[in-house]
Design a protein around this motif. Sequence first.
Motif, short mmCIF file in Angstrom:
data_model
loop_
_atom_site.label_atom_id
_atom_site.label_comp_id
_atom_site.label_asym_id
_atom_site.label_seq_id
_atom_site.Cartn_x
_atom_site.Cartn_y
_atom_site.Cartn_z
N HIS A 86 0.85 -1.20 0.00
CA HIS A 86 0.00 0.00 0.00
C HIS A 86 0.88 1.25 0.00
O HIS A 86 1.45 1.63 1.02
N HIS A 88 1.42 5.20 -2.47
CA HIS A 88 1.00 6.06 -3.58
C HIS A 88 2.30 6.55 -4.18
O HIS A 88 2.95 7.44 -3.64
N LYS A 210 -9.08 -0.05 -7.15
CA LYS A 210 -9.13 0.50 -5.79
C LYS A 210 -10.41 1.30 -5.63
O LYS A 210 -10.68 2.22 -6.43
N HIS A 273 -5.94 -0.78 5.32
CA HIS A 273 -5.91 -0.19 6.67
C HIS A 273 -6.64 -1.13 7.65
O HIS A 273 -6.03 -1.71 8.51
N ASP A 353 1.49 3.12 3.33
CA ASP A 353 0.71 4.27 2.89
C ASP A 353 1.58 5.50 2.65
O ASP A 353 1.29 6.60 3.13
ZN LIG Z 1 -3.55 5.05 0.84
#
Ligand SMILES: [Zn+2]
Length: 455
Positions: A86, A88, A210, A273, A353
């Motif tokens: 996970h 970006h 997603k 999460h 994340d």
């Molecule tokens: Zn995220």
Amino acid sequence: MPLANQTREKMSAHKIAFTEGNIIDGCLDHDVIQNGTILVNSATDEGRTYSTIDQVGSSNDIEIPGDYRVISLNGRYVLPGLINCHAHLPFDGTPKQPMSGKKVEKLIRKLKRSTLFQRAYAGKLKKNMVNALNAGITTVRGMAEPLYAEVALRKEQEKGLCAAPRIITAGPGICPTGGHANLISWIADGPWEFRKYVRKNIHEEVDFIKILSTGGVTDSRFVGEAGRVIMKPEEIEAACDEAHRNNMLVASHVQSPLGMKEAIKGGVDTIEHGSDFDDETADLMLDNPKSLRGYTAVVPTFSAAQAIIGRAGEGIITMTNVQVENSKIILERMVKGARACLDKGIRIGVGNDAIVPYVTQYNLWKELVLLVKYLGISHHHAIHLATLSSAKAIGVDQTTGSIEPGKSADFMVVDQNPLDDLKALAAPSMVCCMGRLIDSPVIREVKGVDTHRII
Ligand SMILES: [Zn+2]
């Protein structure tokens, strides 16, 4: 692709024997192989490198054929490349002030249309991926970015044109009007609009879908907004059905027990999460008829919550007070959820994340430290979660995730024993990714991010 199937011309082959290494192969029930050898068979075909691990075992048991180049690891430790399930990818964790409001939204929407911005964005993405690779991360899953730049980079990477980990990308996320992460997602309302944007993303050659079925922390405006269910069950079902028809997994941002239940009932394959959950939800995760593979996995991301809460505790504000409060609620739920997954044998993947301030593409090793801290597991178990278990969670375990015959040569070499101290993972001395060997990799730290502090 196995080397045996490579018959095209213009193919150059090389074979390497990595010897005298202590091998942690990624399987939880395997001991460290002391003084081990890994035989790797690689070939480059029109710029594209393929590699397969041929043999792994004690040096005493493996005979090295004469045509192999020998590289001694001199007693160093070798483990599978880490998998960030996970992140970006175009974002680097640069510390910043809280940003929100209509003006900022308008500015960002305008920026996304600027060619200059798009070029800078693609450049940052490349830089981040070199850093991730040099940190021993050999597979990354891009969890929403608005411009399909990750798809473009994946194509370059597959042709051998750039240094990057194996990229698995969702392209833009899909969320309802006003939903979490709407600046990096398509906006869809109603089942058919969700189907439409699933189709759009598939057309743009993403690897998975997603969705964001609950609110999140980073754009929350009131306490309790993170985790609030924002998609209707029929929207979740429609997105999953459309993706599954195309043999694609669906990941959903979820941060509450109700969010877990509805996403899992709708057929979501990985919960991002996560949160605590009831017994009915647990049973469905283990045996989920609506999911693509028959089960649902969970990817906790402790680093993100920890970075927001920990820095706020030090007086460094990168989020509003409401967002810090929401982060505390979410962290507590996420810890409970991940512990329950461990107890019940629900598959766990590992992600950090990276996009949140202070969470970078290269410091995934800190997530392993947090897994040990919050779940009370061994270092060996944390490494297993971030390698083979992660590969299973995101569906790439046939190719990568462990140092076993038949898999791609994706591994990192570190000087100290990570089973003693996970900080050993922070700076590998060698990385091998899909047959590309990087000796003495250099990580370019993001300015203002203290690499070795956990909180
Ligand atoms: Zn995220």
